[in-house]
Write an enzyme that holds these catalytic residues in place. Structure first.
Site, PDB file in Angstrom:
ATOM      1  N   LYS A  43       0.884  -1.196   0.143  1.00  0.00           N
ATOM      2  CA  LYS A  43       0.088  -0.083   0.178  1.00  0.00           C
ATOM      3  C   LYS A  43       0.857   1.159   0.009  1.00  0.00           C
ATOM      4  O   LYS A  43       1.980   1.071   0.248  1.00  0.00           O
ATOM      5  CB  LYS A  43      -0.918  -0.168   1.118  1.00  0.00           C
ATOM      6  CG  LYS A  43      -0.139   0.005   2.690  1.00  0.00           C
ATOM      7  CD  LYS A  43      -1.248  -0.319   3.695  1.00  0.00           C
ATOM      8  CE  LYS A  43      -0.428  -0.248   4.966  1.00  0.00           C
ATOM      9  NZ  LYS A  43      -1.256  -0.765   6.327  1.00  0.00           N
ATOM     10  N   TYR A 270      14.872  30.603   5.856  1.00  0.00           N
ATOM     11  CA  TYR A 270      13.597  31.489   6.330  1.00  0.00           C
ATOM     12  C   TYR A 270      13.721  31.361   7.712  1.00  0.00           C
ATOM     13  O   TYR A 270      13.952  30.635   8.458  1.00  0.00           O
ATOM     14  CB  TYR A 270      12.799  30.826   6.147  1.00  0.00           C
ATOM     15  CG  TYR A 270      12.112  30.459   4.444  1.00  0.00           C
ATOM     16  CD1 TYR A 270      12.131  31.998   3.670  1.00  0.00           C
ATOM     17  CD2 TYR A 270      12.026  29.445   3.828  1.00  0.00           C
ATOM     18  CE1 TYR A 270      11.909  31.732   2.204  1.00  0.00           C
ATOM     19  CE2 TYR A 270      11.705  29.336   2.276  1.00  0.00           C
ATOM     20  CZ  TYR A 270      11.670  30.767   1.618  1.00  0.00           C
ATOM     21  OH  TYR A 270      11.372  30.581   0.056  1.00  0.00           O
TER      22      TYR A 270
HETATM   23  C1  PLP Z   1      -0.846  -1.993   6.819  1.00  0.00           C
HETATM   24  C2  PLP Z   1      -1.274  -2.991   7.264  1.00  0.00           C
HETATM   25  C3  PLP Z   1      -0.630  -4.348   7.203  1.00  0.00           C
HETATM   26  C4  PLP Z   1       0.976  -4.081   6.979  1.00  0.00           C
HETATM   27  O1  PLP Z   1       1.282  -3.482   8.338  1.00  0.00           O
HETATM   28  P1  PLP Z   1       3.030  -3.900   8.582  1.00  0.00           P
HETATM   29  O2  PLP Z   1       3.073  -3.556  10.147  1.00  0.00           O
HETATM   30  O3  PLP Z   1       3.646  -2.636   7.819  1.00  0.00           O
HETATM   31  O4  PLP Z   1       3.490  -5.187   8.159  1.00  0.00           O
HETATM   32  C5  PLP Z   1      -1.114  -5.435   7.196  1.00  0.00           C
HETATM   33  N1  PLP Z   1      -2.518  -5.462   7.398  1.00  0.00           N
HETATM   34  C6  PLP Z   1      -3.375  -4.472   7.392  1.00  0.00           C
HETATM   35  C7  PLP Z   1      -4.842  -4.551   7.513  1.00  0.00           C
HETATM   36  C8  PLP Z   1      -2.586  -3.251   7.060  1.00  0.00           C
HETATM   37  O5  PLP Z   1      -3.611  -2.073   7.067  1.00  0.00           O
END
Ligand code: PLP
Length: 377
Positions: A43, A270
């Site tokens: 993701k 800045y």
């Molecule tokens: C993001 C996510 C994962 C992966 O999590 P990590 O801690 O990065 O391994 C797994 N399951 C769901 C539902 C998630 O939202």
């Protein structure tokens, strides 16, 4: 999204993505599993690493499934020729149901109206839609309340053209190593599933675990695990360094584009938030918070130049960052500057950067904008 620039145009700031390291992490994590299906969570643009090349590599390395957050990410993967099962881990909205069904994406169902929208779209398109029921065992983000799961199934399990392939939950306190809370959530999940199965509401794939569970809690692997951050070379928590060794996938580097010497008491950047103490050599690198290089690193972090750790000084702007290279012998314009990764004998990890700004590795990596060119090696 930045239109893709001709790859012959020289970029100063690049993120090198080490696909061999990624593949090695996939194998290491797979090695933790016995029979569970391996769903690679890619993701958020593969935590900043570029979703399409990472998806291709994940599939080649043996990931049976892919997990994304948005319908757009799933559709992009389909348009890029990925045929593996793709699950949307976040919720969708009813107006996205047509696309979810069209692109054969597996939706996570957290409400009746989404289940009905998926069913309607599937009937309309004359297809069967595969879905997973999400249970909320304590994260309180998405998911059906376990107390209402039976009523939910009564209303939705037999909707036409919907195949309930799986049921799952996502823990709230696993990365912290809070096993009391995690075990409670796990038992709530198990008991809810058992009660549903007694009523003939069956779900072949049960799953609860992300990276931490894959690494530390074998009895919770069940039918599938969903590791994300570990695939990119970082344990969710430093305690896991003793348990599993992973290879960071991203190196973030740029070049010193400008160098100037300022007299003592010169204000830099800045707000004049850095003041030189002596004659100082101040370098400018072409990366800023507009690239996802966090503004909280202002006067609060380091980069590597000629193998030496130097301070970030002044306020980071959209496209530029000042560094103090006074004590770097031979420094000159054009020198390579490493922001995340190794140079000479020294290494700055995404975890170091996260620690400086009291954040986590996910934020540091996933914040990197599309405009930063990714180079795959
Ligand atoms: C993001 C996510 C994962 C992966 O999590 P990590 O801690 O990065 O391994 C797994 N399951 C769901 C539902 C998630 O939202």
């Amino acid at each position: 999204m930045l239109p893709h620039v001709n790859s012959l145009v020289e970029s100063h700031t690049v993120a090198e993505i080490d696909l061999a390291a990624f593949r090695s992490n996939v194998n290491t994590m797979k090695g933790k599993l016995d029979h569970s299906i391996f769903l690679a969570v890619i993701k958020t643009n593969a935590y900043g690493h570029g979703i399409v090349p990472i998806a291709q590599e994940a599939v080649e390395a043996g990931a049976e499934r892919l997990g994304v957050t948005t319908v757009e990410e799933g559709a992009l993967l389909r348009q890029s020729g990925i045929h593996s099962p793709i699950q949307i881990l976040s919720t969708i909205t009813p107006d996205q149901a047509d696309d979810v069904v069209h692109y054969h994406l597996i939706a996570s169902i957290s409400s009746e109206n989404i289940a009905k929208a998926i069913s309607n779209s599937a009937v309309k398109q004359n297809r069967s839609a595969t879905v997973h029921l999400k249970l909320d065992t304590g994260l309180h983000r998405f998911g059906i309340n376990p107390e209402k799961a039976e009523a939910f199934c009564k209303a939705c399990y037999f909707l036409p053209n919907v195949y309930w392939e799986g049921i799952y939950t996502h823990f709230s306190n696993a990365d912290e190593g809070d096993w009391v809370t995690t075990e409670q959530q796990y038992q709530l999940f198990r008991n809810t599933v058992k009660a549903l199965e007694k009523r003939e509401y069956l779900f072949p794939l049960k799953h609860v675990g992300a990276s931490t569970i894959a690494i530390e809690r074998k009895h919770m692997h069940l039918d599938m695990v969903r590791p994300g951050i570990a695939l990119f070379g970082y344990q969710p928590d430093v305690r896991q360094r003793n348990i599993i060794s992973l290879k960071p996938v991203m190196t973030l580097k740029t070049k010193l584009v400008h160098l100037r010497t300022l007299p003592p008491n010169s204000k830099v950047g800045y707000g004049g938030n850095y003041v030189t103490k002596r004659h100082e050599k101040i370098g400018i690198i072409p990366i800023g918070h507009g690239d996802g290089y966090k503004r909280r690193l202002s006067n609060n972090g380091y980069v590597l130049v000629r193998g030496q750790r130097v301070e970030i000084v002044g306020t980071i702007s959209l496209d530029q960052t000042f560094i103090n290279v006074t004590d770097v012998p031979g420094v000159k314009e054009g020198d390579e500057v490493v922001l995340i990764g190794s140079q000479g004998e020294d290494t700055i990890s995404a975890r170091d950067v996260a620690d400086w700004i009291h954040s986590n590795v996910d934020e540091v990596l996933a914040s990197l904008m599309d405009r930063v060119r990714r180079i795959y090696t």
